[in-house]
Scaffold this motif. Structure first.
Motif, PDB file in Angstrom:
ATOM      1  N   UNK A   1       0.642  -1.329   0.003  1.00  0.00           N
ATOM      2  CA  UNK A   1       0.328   0.083   0.053  1.00  0.00           C
ATOM      3  C   UNK A   1       0.912   1.202  -0.109  1.00  0.00           C
ATOM      4  N   UNK A   2       0.319   2.176  -0.928  1.00  0.00           N
ATOM      5  CA  UNK A   2       0.902   3.614  -0.377  1.00  0.00           C
ATOM      6  C   UNK A   2      -0.308   4.415  -1.008  1.00  0.00           C
ATOM      7  N   UNK A   3       0.308   6.241  -0.800  1.00  0.00           N
ATOM      8  CA  UNK A   3      -0.480   7.009  -0.640  1.00  0.00           C
ATOM      9  C   UNK A   3      -0.836   7.737  -2.421  1.00  0.00           C
ATOM     10  N   UNK A   4      -1.587   8.206  -2.505  1.00  0.00           N
ATOM     11  CA  UNK A   4      -2.389   8.912  -3.763  1.00  0.00           C
ATOM     12  C   UNK A   4      -2.660  10.069  -3.402  1.00  0.00           C
ATOM     13  N   UNK A   5      -2.286  11.224  -4.094  1.00  0.00           N
ATOM     14  CA  UNK A   5      -3.283  12.662  -4.150  1.00  0.00           C
ATOM     15  C   UNK A   5      -3.930  12.332  -4.913  1.00  0.00           C
TER      16      UNK A   5
ATOM     17  N   UNK B   1       2.945  -5.653   6.576  1.00  0.00           N
ATOM     18  CA  UNK B   1       3.358  -4.828   7.579  1.00  0.00           C
ATOM     19  C   UNK B   1       1.921  -3.736   7.615  1.00  0.00           C
ATOM     20  N   UNK B   2       1.207  -4.027   7.189  1.00  0.00           N
ATOM     21  CA  UNK B   2      -0.132  -3.135   6.916  1.00  0.00           C
ATOM     22  C   UNK B   2      -1.601  -4.903   7.762  1.00  0.00           C
TER      23      UNK B   2
ATOM     24  N   UNK C   1       6.338   5.919  -0.550  1.00  0.00           N
ATOM     25  CA  UNK C   1       6.638   4.864  -0.619  1.00  0.00           C
ATOM     26  C   UNK C   1       6.026   3.416  -0.698  1.00  0.00           C
ATOM     27  N   UNK C   2       6.448   2.245  -1.152  1.00  0.00           N
ATOM     28  CA  UNK C   2       5.082   0.911  -0.935  1.00  0.00           C
ATOM     29  C   UNK C   2       5.620   0.336   0.794  1.00  0.00           C
ATOM     30  N   UNK C   3       4.450  -0.421   1.466  1.00  0.00           N
ATOM     31  CA  UNK C   3       4.843  -0.381   2.509  1.00  0.00           C
ATOM     32  C   UNK C   3       4.104  -1.784   2.626  1.00  0.00           C
ATOM     33  N   UNK C   4       4.631  -3.306   2.411  1.00  0.00           N
ATOM     34  CA  UNK C   4       4.434  -4.617   2.051  1.00  0.00           C
ATOM     35  C   UNK C   4       3.159  -4.559   2.576  1.00  0.00           C
ATOM     36  N   UNK C   5       2.522  -5.472   1.973  1.00  0.00           N
ATOM     37  CA  UNK C   5       1.287  -6.222   2.965  1.00  0.00           C
ATOM     38  C   UNK C   5       1.152  -6.660   4.259  1.00  0.00           C
TER      39      UNK C   5
ATOM     40  N   UNK D   1      -1.621   8.954   5.852  1.00  0.00           N
ATOM     41  CA  UNK D   1      -2.331   7.394   6.236  1.00  0.00           C
ATOM     42  C   UNK D   1      -2.016   6.765   7.203  1.00  0.00           C
ATOM     43  N   UNK D   2      -2.099   6.281   7.938  1.00  0.00           N
ATOM     44  CA  UNK D   2      -1.661   5.576   9.328  1.00  0.00           C
ATOM     45  C   UNK D   2      -0.214   4.745   8.849  1.00  0.00           C
ATOM     46  N   UNK D   3       0.347   3.963   9.472  1.00  0.00           N
ATOM     47  CA  UNK D   3       1.512   2.919   9.285  1.00  0.00           C
ATOM     48  C   UNK D   3       1.770   3.324   7.839  1.00  0.00           C
ATOM     49  N   UNK D   4       1.630   3.799   6.973  1.00  0.00           N
ATOM     50  CA  UNK D   4       2.225   4.538   5.794  1.00  0.00           C
ATOM     51  C   UNK D   4       3.463   5.364   5.673  1.00  0.00           C
ATOM     52  N   UNK D   5       2.703   6.656   6.208  1.00  0.00           N
ATOM     53  CA  UNK D   5       3.478   7.970   6.409  1.00  0.00           C
ATOM     54  C   UNK D   5       2.844   9.373   5.968  1.00  0.00           C
TER      55      UNK D   5
END
Length: 306
Positions: A176-180, A215-216, A209-213, A292-296
């Protein structure tokens, strides 16, 4: 594992890396090479350094990347790595095969846009020309006077997915990552189709970055916020998604085959500039930050496209 696209120096190509902590960027190709040499004396696998090639390579390469990071952390070796401040982070995946966006996926956002709650996910596309990285400027085209922000949890597909059942959806998510989902509302709304307002050049930040699944632990319960010039605009939680992540994977994969590196922007909560009174659109010099929580955090400045 936090996967990044990085480069040191504007004239160098971006390379695939991983954040060892908040300060250091590890070069994954070099880490893998050192692990192979330590284990067998020679490099037997071809590990892609190019980020796009890495994501297209699929699950086997992702597993090798995890092994390389674990090797570095356990053996305390120091392959090629840089201080975070020494490098530029780019869009984690700069040319995904598909950029699929979901509209009206929070009830309160649908209400503020004066829309009914949809019976099926509202899908539209962006293209790679729109993507920028976490350190790039959002370019405001002269074609729009109504540029808007949309904070979105973004899914990255890890392996080919066709006709997936929602119970198994997690197996196909790399992370998962963050998008605008930057939107030119005047262009978006002048025709029934939204595309022209959604894919302006260099307008859509993704990252950092992409946090691998792995870790979420609960993607269905993440706080999500946006700020414009330090003012909180959006504040919600992914538990309020109308169509949750497993359902979206099932629904979309029944229509089209999802492939490694494809990304899905899952929709934005209420609080967009279009719905404010008066409207709070973006202008040259504004700064937009998404958390976004746990991503950054993903923070970008707006600049007029000249």
């Amino acid at each position: 594992m936090k996967l990044v696209s990085y480069r040191k120096g504007k004239n160098n190509p971006f390379r695939i890396g991983a954040m060892l902590d908040k300060k250091n960027v590890l070069d994954l190709e070099d880490a893998f090479r050192q692990m192979e040499i330590a284990n067998g004396g020679e490099v037997t696998e071809n590990f892609p350094a190019d980020p796009n090639a890495f994501f297209l390579a699929g699950p086997d390469t992702f597993e090798l990347a995890k092994q390389a990071v674990n090797y570095v952390e356990l053996k305390h070796v120091e392959p090629l790595q840089f201080d975070r401040e020494e490098v530029e982070l780019g869009t984690p995946i700069s040319r995904p095969g598909k950029i699929i966006c979901v509209g009206k996926n929070y009830a309160e956002h649908a209400a503020e846009m004066k829309s009914d709650i949809p019976d099926y996910p509202v899908l539209f596309a962006k293209f790679a020309n729109a993507l920028i990285g976490p350190e790039d400027a959002i370019k405001k085209s002269h074609l729009t006077s109504k540029l808007d922000y949309e904070a979105e949890l973004t899914i990255v597909i890890g392996k080919e997915a066709s006709n997936v059942h929602k119970e198994n959806a997690g197996e196909y998510i790399l992370g998962y990552t963050i998008g605008n989902d930057i939107s030119a509302r005047d262009l978006q709304k002048r025709t029934p189709q939204w595309l022209q307002g959604k894919t302006l050049d260099r307008s859509t930040p993704v990252g950092p970055w992409i946090v691998t699944a792995d870790e979420i632990t609960d993607p269905a319960n993440l706080k999500i916020k946006s700020f414009v010039n330090g003012e909180e605009r959006q504040s919600s939680n992914t538990k309020h998604l109308i169509f949750n992540i497993p359902y979206l994977i099932e629904f979309i994969s029944s229509i089209m085959t999802l492939e490694p590196g494809d990304i899905i922007l899952t929709g934005t909560p209420n609080g967009v500039g279009f719905a404010m009174d008066p409207p709070g659109f973006l202008n040259d010099g504004d700064t937009v930050k998404i958390e976004i929580e746990n991503i950054g955090e993903l923070e970008n400045r707006v600049e007029d496209l000249r």
